[in-house]
Enzyme design. Structure first.
Site, PDB file in Angstrom:
ATOM      1  N   GLU A   1       0.823  -1.204   0.000  1.00 56.25           N
ATOM      2  CA  GLU A   1       0.000   0.000   0.000  1.00 56.25           C
ATOM      3  C   GLU A   1       0.863   1.262   0.000  1.00 56.25           C
ATOM      4  O   GLU A   1       0.595   2.220  -0.732  1.00 56.25           O
ATOM      5  CB  GLU A   1      -0.920   0.008   1.231  1.00 56.25           C
ATOM      6  CG  GLU A   1      -1.885  -1.169   1.293  1.00 56.25           C
ATOM      7  CD  GLU A   1      -1.331  -2.358   2.068  1.00 56.25           C
ATOM      8  OE1 GLU A   1      -2.126  -3.070   2.702  1.00 56.25           O
ATOM      9  OE2 GLU A   1      -0.092  -2.579   2.033  1.00 56.25           O
TER      10      GLU A   1
ATOM     11  N   SER B   1      21.536 -35.924  12.779  1.00 57.80           N
ATOM     12  CA  SER B   1      21.450 -36.327  14.180  1.00 57.80           C
ATOM     13  C   SER B   1      22.801 -36.379  14.877  1.00 57.80           C
ATOM     14  O   SER B   1      22.924 -36.020  16.051  1.00 57.80           O
ATOM     15  CB  SER B   1      20.749 -37.685  14.298  1.00 57.80           C
ATOM     16  OG  SER B   1      19.406 -37.587  13.866  1.00 57.80           O
TER      17      SER B   1
ATOM     18  N   THR C   1      21.934 -37.213   2.053  1.00 57.21           N
ATOM     19  CA  THR C   1      22.088 -36.485   0.792  1.00 57.21           C
ATOM     20  C   THR C   1      23.356 -35.651   0.800  1.00 57.21           C
ATOM     21  O   THR C   1      24.083 -35.571  -0.197  1.00 57.21           O
ATOM     22  CB  THR C   1      20.859 -35.590   0.555  1.00 57.21           C
ATOM     23  OG1 THR C   1      19.693 -36.411   0.437  1.00 57.21           O
ATOM     24  CG2 THR C   1      21.013 -34.767  -0.711  1.00 57.21           C
TER      25      THR C   1
ATOM     26  N   LEU D   1      22.602 -27.016  -2.935  1.00 56.60           N
ATOM     27  CA  LEU D   1      21.228 -26.736  -2.519  1.00 56.60           C
ATOM     28  C   LEU D   1      20.954 -25.240  -2.348  1.00 56.60           C
ATOM     29  O   LEU D   1      20.211 -24.829  -1.469  1.00 56.60           O
ATOM     30  CB  LEU D   1      20.890 -27.506  -1.230  1.00 56.60           C
ATOM     31  CG  LEU D   1      20.762 -29.019  -1.401  1.00 56.60           C
ATOM     32  CD1 LEU D   1      20.598 -29.703  -0.051  1.00 56.60           C
ATOM     33  CD2 LEU D   1      19.607 -29.362  -2.324  1.00 56.60           C
TER      34      LEU D   1
ATOM     35  N   CYS E   1      -0.448   0.096   7.648  1.00 55.79           N
ATOM     36  CA  CYS E   1      -0.828   0.505   6.299  1.00 55.79           C
ATOM     37  C   CYS E   1      -2.228   1.106   6.265  1.00 55.79           C
ATOM     38  O   CYS E   1      -2.524   1.960   5.428  1.00 55.79           O
ATOM     39  CB  CYS E   1      -0.747  -0.685   5.350  1.00 55.79           C
ATOM     40  SG  CYS E   1       0.953  -1.221   5.031  1.00 55.79           S
TER      41      CYS E   1
ATOM     42  N   ASP F   1      25.802 -36.891  -2.121  1.00 57.43           N
ATOM     43  CA  ASP F   1      25.737 -36.076  -3.328  1.00 57.43           C
ATOM     44  C   ASP F   1      26.596 -34.820  -3.291  1.00 57.43           C
ATOM     45  O   ASP F   1      26.803 -34.187  -4.330  1.00 57.43           O
ATOM     46  CB  ASP F   1      24.284 -35.668  -3.606  1.00 57.43           C
ATOM     47  CG  ASP F   1      23.387 -36.865  -3.874  1.00 57.43           C
ATOM     48  OD1 ASP F   1      23.914 -37.946  -4.188  1.00 57.43           O
ATOM     49  OD2 ASP F   1      22.155 -36.711  -3.761  1.00 57.43           O
TER      50      ASP F   1
ATOM     51  N   THR G   1      14.438 -42.682  -8.269  1.00 58.58           N
ATOM     52  CA  THR G   1      15.087 -41.391  -8.059  1.00 58.58           C
ATOM     53  C   THR G   1      16.604 -41.482  -8.127  1.00 58.58           C
ATOM     54  O   THR G   1      17.280 -40.450  -8.187  1.00 58.58           O
ATOM     55  CB  THR G   1      14.683 -40.799  -6.697  1.00 58.58           C
ATOM     56  OG1 THR G   1      15.073 -41.705  -5.660  1.00 58.58           O
ATOM     57  CG2 THR G   1      13.172 -40.582  -6.630  1.00 58.58           C
TER      58      THR G   1
ATOM     59  N   CYS H   1      -2.405  -3.899   7.050  1.00 55.35           N
ATOM     60  CA  CYS H   1      -2.031  -4.182   8.433  1.00 55.35           C
ATOM     61  C   CYS H   1      -2.404  -3.018   9.349  1.00 55.35           C
ATOM     62  O   CYS H   1      -2.513  -1.865   8.921  1.00 55.35           O
ATOM     63  CB  CYS H   1      -0.542  -4.485   8.535  1.00 55.35           C
ATOM     64  SG  CYS H   1       0.535  -3.102   8.133  1.00 55.35           S
TER      65      CYS H   1
ATOM     66  N   GLU I   1      14.368 -31.278  -0.265  1.00 51.29           N
ATOM     67  CA  GLU I   1      15.100 -32.019  -1.296  1.00 51.29           C
ATOM     68  C   GLU I   1      16.011 -32.993  -0.573  1.00 51.29           C
ATOM     69  O   GLU I   1      17.125 -32.652  -0.181  1.00 51.29           O
ATOM     70  CB  GLU I   1      15.895 -31.073  -2.198  1.00 51.29           C
ATOM     71  CG  GLU I   1      15.009 -30.192  -3.069  1.00 51.29           C
ATOM     72  CD  GLU I   1      15.733 -29.641  -4.279  1.00 51.29           C
ATOM     73  OE1 GLU I   1      16.604 -30.361  -4.827  1.00 51.29           O
ATOM     74  OE2 GLU I   1      15.417 -28.514  -4.677  1.00 51.29           O
TER      75      GLU I   1
END
Length: 372
Positions: free
Chosen positions: A47, A220, A194, A202, A82, A198, A159, A73, A300
């Site tokens: 706004e 963990s 991952t 990311l 706003c 890999d 996958t 708001c 992912e």
């Protein structure tokens, strides 16, 4: 309102943790005199940007109508209310798509506008506005982020091959599209498996973005290598936060990761008897992310963490890219089960199915999952 929604959509990568909001000001003759969308957190809301735009072009806002995709708001946060700015500008009418679910607003902005003599209409564009802000609504209403699990697979659901090879099952256009979904999220979540297998970054590289989502790692035992690719190098253009959630203390490993700029958070899980499992409590992790103003979580990860999230009912939506090829034996999308009855399967509802060049993109939501 369509134009206001378009402005909100253009802010998809910008506003988090604030909602994506657009505003269009129209004078009494029906001419557009101002446009704006919410800026980065701490910046002006839609706004105020539209009022500034009108002023910059020499337009009077007295008697104007404001079309805004979320209730203005009414509280003092990072910026001022706003609704007060609209009243002070002489706006006579406000058309809003939705009531703001933020408990600090929740209808108070509309009430203050009406108390000041403005006409207020609520409803036009509600569905699209809610979709644009599904994570914000989830965090405000459920106190949990919206969790979107992304998978790239062959048509038969593989996958990765048995030797771990997975790059690349889908084509380049699908990978670009996937980076756009990363960019809209507040956080990208992955697991230690991952990270170790890999060595992914990311981050968002294939589309332009003014910010990088926070990287969240479920680890963990704090096995994340301090020299992992995800930490980037000195030439990294856009810095990001890295939060590592662990269950078991390893002071030396923790110190090494914190020296790389990561924040380590302990979130040990317990079984039904209250005994520690040695694994991160995924529910507590997501609650903590909500407290940290994370709206959308983009997962992912590998089939083990995917399976845990699905088994515990932590996933709201699946983003699946399917390549037109068969790969046979290998890793699947998620490791959970085995089930003993078809009725035990997780029921989904297709939200959208689209071609991305040669591949197929499916967005499927957990059946019955409210979008507030």
């Amino acid at each position: 309102m369509d134009e206001a929604l378009g402005l909100a959509a253009s802010a998809l990568f910008v506003t988090s943790p604030n909602p994506r909001v657009g505003c269009v000001l129209v004078d009494a003759g029906g001419q557009v005199i101002g446009r704006g969308h919410t800026q980065r957190a701490g910046g002006a809301h839609a706004e105020v940007m539209a009022l500034r735009d009108a002023q910059a072009h020499g337009h009077s806002t007295v008697g104007a109508t404001a079309y805004v995709t979320l209730e203005p708001c009414s509280h003092q946060g990072r910026t001022g209310p706003c609704c007060d700015a609209l009243v002070a500008a002489g706006v006579r009418k406000v058309v809003a798509s939705l009531v703001d679910p933020n408990p600090q607003v929740a209808g108070q902005g509309i009430a203050r506008l009406r108390a000041a003599g403005l006409e207020v209409v609520v409803g036009p564009g509600a569905e699209m506005s809610r979709e644009l802000n599904i994570g914000f609504f989830s965090r405000m209403v459920r106190k949990m982020p919206w969790v979107r699990l992304k998978v790239a697979a062959s048509l038969d659901g593989t996958t990765a091959l048995n030797n771990g090879q997975s790059q690349w099952i889908t084509g380049a256009p699908a990978r670009v599209d996937g980076h756009a979904w990363r960019a809209r999220a507040c956080a990208v979540l992955t697991g230690i498996g991952t990270v170790l297998q890999d060595q992914p970054r990311l981050d968002v590289r294939l589309v332009d973005t003014p910010r990088q989502p926070t990287l969240v790692i479920v680890d963990s035992d704090l096995q994340t290598p301090p020299d992992a690719a995800l930490f980037g190098g000195p030439d990294t253009a856009v810095q990001r936060k890295i939060w590592i959630y662990a269950a078991n203390p390893h002071p030396e490993r923790q110190a090494a990761l914190e020296a790389r700029g990561a924040e380590v958070v302990f979130m040990p899980g317990c079984d039904a008897q209250g005994l520690k499992t040695g694994k991160v409590d995924l529910g507590a992790l997501l609650q903590d992310l909500a407290k940290r103003e994370i709206n959308e979580v983009h997962v992912e990860a590998g089939h083990k963490l995917n399976g845990s999230l699905l088994r515990e009912g932590r996933v709201d939506e699946l983003l699946v890219y399917l390549a037109p090829k068969l790969l046979g034996q290998g890793a699947g999308m998620a490791n959970f089960g085995p089930l003993t009855a078809l009725s035990q399967g997780l029921e989904l509802e297709f939200h959208s199915v689209e071609r991305v060049c040669l591949d197929l993109r499916i967005v499927a939501r957990v059946a019955g999952r409210s979008i507030f």
